[in-house]
Design an enzyme around this catalytic site. Structure first.
Site, PDB file in Angstrom:
ATOM      1  N   HIS A  51     -44.037  27.477  13.816  1.00 43.51           N
ATOM      2  CA  HIS A  51     -43.274  26.541  13.262  1.00 43.51           C
ATOM      3  C   HIS A  51     -41.990  27.435  12.801  1.00 43.51           C
ATOM      4  O   HIS A  51     -42.133  27.572  11.383  1.00 43.51           O
ATOM      5  CB  HIS A  51     -43.865  25.755  12.252  1.00 43.51           C
ATOM      6  N   HIS A  83     -37.214  27.247  12.558  1.00 48.99           N
ATOM      7  CA  HIS A  83     -36.370  26.721  12.863  1.00 48.99           C
ATOM      8  C   HIS A  83     -35.262  27.536  12.775  1.00 48.99           C
ATOM      9  O   HIS A  83     -34.834  28.436  11.955  1.00 48.99           O
ATOM     10  CB  HIS A  83     -36.178  25.533  11.809  1.00 48.99           C
ATOM     11  N   HIS A 141     -42.074  15.707  14.239  1.00 51.51           N
ATOM     12  CA  HIS A 141     -41.172  16.278  13.172  1.00 51.51           C
ATOM     13  C   HIS A 141     -39.945  15.424  12.980  1.00 51.51           C
ATOM     14  O   HIS A 141     -38.967  15.180  13.977  1.00 51.51           O
ATOM     15  CB  HIS A 141     -40.710  17.693  13.541  1.00 51.51           C
ATOM     16  N   TYR A 177     -40.832  14.305   5.189  1.00 50.20           N
ATOM     17  CA  TYR A 177     -41.644  14.921   6.182  1.00 50.20           C
ATOM     18  C   TYR A 177     -43.157  14.843   6.021  1.00 50.20           C
ATOM     19  O   TYR A 177     -43.768  14.673   6.755  1.00 50.20           O
ATOM     20  CB  TYR A 177     -41.292  16.371   5.784  1.00 50.20           C
ATOM     21  N   GLU A 190     -42.774  27.946   8.708  1.00 45.71           N
ATOM     22  CA  GLU A 190     -41.489  26.936   8.704  1.00 45.71           C
ATOM     23  C   GLU A 190     -40.323  27.907   8.042  1.00 45.71           C
ATOM     24  O   GLU A 190     -39.657  27.548   7.335  1.00 45.71           O
ATOM     25  CB  GLU A 190     -41.724  25.625   7.718  1.00 45.71           C
ATOM     26  N   ARG A 213     -37.476  27.812   0.257  1.00 49.22           N
ATOM     27  CA  ARG A 213     -37.077  29.308   0.312  1.00 49.22           C
ATOM     28  C   ARG A 213     -37.206  30.303  -0.773  1.00 49.22           C
ATOM     29  O   ARG A 213     -37.047  31.471  -0.949  1.00 49.22           O
ATOM     30  CB  ARG A 213     -35.443  29.463   0.570  1.00 49.22           C
TER      31      ARG A 213
HETATM   32 ZN    ZN Z   1     -40.006  22.294  10.297  1.00 49.16          ZN
END
Ligand code: ZN
Length: 340
Positions: free
Chosen positions: A7, A9, A177, A193, A283, A289
């Site tokens: 996972h 992006h 998703h 989410y 992710e 973050r």
């Molecule tokens: Zn994601």
């Protein structure tokens, strides 16, 4: 053993990509022709990856990321089908360029050109293009293209079936998703989410989708939303609703990732969910973050939590590599082609 993150992006795509998106949205709003896609150089892509995903991958001693376009930017609720199609192709083609530059470290999963009120059948062509022509190994499927208003039929509705038939034919899984939220009740990553993950699981529980599609596979990200924590509730609901036990009814087809950003959550996930249904994921670089002041480590450095579990070698292999190869057979084939 390979460490495969299922996972990730491309949240750090070069600026012209996002500029193009903004120009595209503006053109749509003003009734003008959609702009052409921007030129993005290899150097721009290299810099955006090497300073971010690849750097973190190396620091965390992982090998490979199953890589897809930025999920919150899919924004299927913006524009119309044509806008979504053009944006989706641009996003997927950018992923392909990253994969071609770093085939040992990234493999592609596609976004779909979904649009509220438009049949999911219209996303089949892009899935086929990405799998057959670009070598992608899966897709991200949005159960709510309306962006928080839930105007689509549940995933178990027959209107989704043509797409599921194609997934089975191509032997690719989908990660459930959602994207950005335009409903201000639901923060995208904090509520929308997790709601969607939980909602999809409950839909599978209520329906009989996997009786019709025994080969269909879904990854429910973010640790399965609220599901592992409420496992007793779902087991009880399956019983109340006259459905078979969850391990027969849902868990032959559904997998959870490890995008849970603290140790107690990972402990619970592994206590409750069978090891064969858990795929390592972080992710990264994604939803959260920052650095956890309690540990001094990144919240999304989920490998630390998994490593702290004292798994056997066999269990570690399953979570980090084996389950991913099984759920994404085209990944397995690609890795074999690379001698891995
Ligand atoms: Zn994601």
């Amino acid at each position: 053993m390979l460490i495969i993150d299922c996972h990730g992006h491309y949240t750090t795509a070069p600026a012209p990509h996002q500029d193009f998106r903004e120009a595209q949205i503006n053109a749509f709003k003003n009734g003008q022709p959609l702009p052409d896609r921007p030129h993005i150089s290899d150097d721009e892509i290299r810099e955006s990856i090497e300073q971010n995903q690849l750097k973190l991958l190396r620091e965390r001693e992982a090998d490979m990321t199953i890589f897809s376009p930025r999920a919150s930017a899919m924004a299927h609720h913006i524009g119309d089908e044509k806008v979504s199609q053009q944006w989706t192709e641009a996003c997927n083609d950018l992923i392909k360029r990253v994969v071609d530059m770093y085939p040992q470290h990234f493999i592609g999963v596609c976004q779909l050109p979904q649009s509220p009120g438009v049949s999911i059948s219209n996303s089949i062509n892009e899935l086929e293009r990405c799998v057959n022509e670009l070598g992608f190994v899966g897709c991200n499927l949005n159960p709510d293209p309306s962006g928080g208003h839930w105007t689509s039929a549940p995933l178990t509705d027959k209107s989704w079936y043509p797409f599921f038939e194609k997934m089975v034919e191509l032997d690719v899984p989908a990660m459930i998703h959602v994207s950005g939220s335009c409903n201000h009740n639901f923060h995208a990553t904090g509520a929308h989410y997790i709601n969607a993950d939980t909602t999809a699981f409950m839909q599978f529980l209520q329906g009989d989708l996997f009786r019709d599609f025994p080969e269909l596979r879904f990854i429910i990200p973010h640790g399965g939303g609220a599901v592992p924590y409420h496992w007793g509730r779902y087991r009880g609901l399956a019983d109340m609703l006259g459905q078979p036990p969850l391990n027969e009814h849902v868990m032959k087809n559904v997998y959870f990732d490890t995008c849970v950003y603290h140790q107690p959550g990972i402990d619970l996930l592994f206590n409750v969910i069978d090891i064969d249904n858990i795929l390592f994921g972080s992710e990264m670089v994604g939803a959260v973050r920052g650095i956890d002041p309690q540990t001094g480590n990144y919240f999304d450095d989920t490998k630390r939590y998994v490593d702290a579990l004292n798994l056997t070698d066999e269990q570690r292999y399953k979570v980090y590599e084996g389950n991913a190869r099984r759920v994404y057979p085209r990944l397995d084939k690609t890795l074999q082609g690379l001698g891995l």
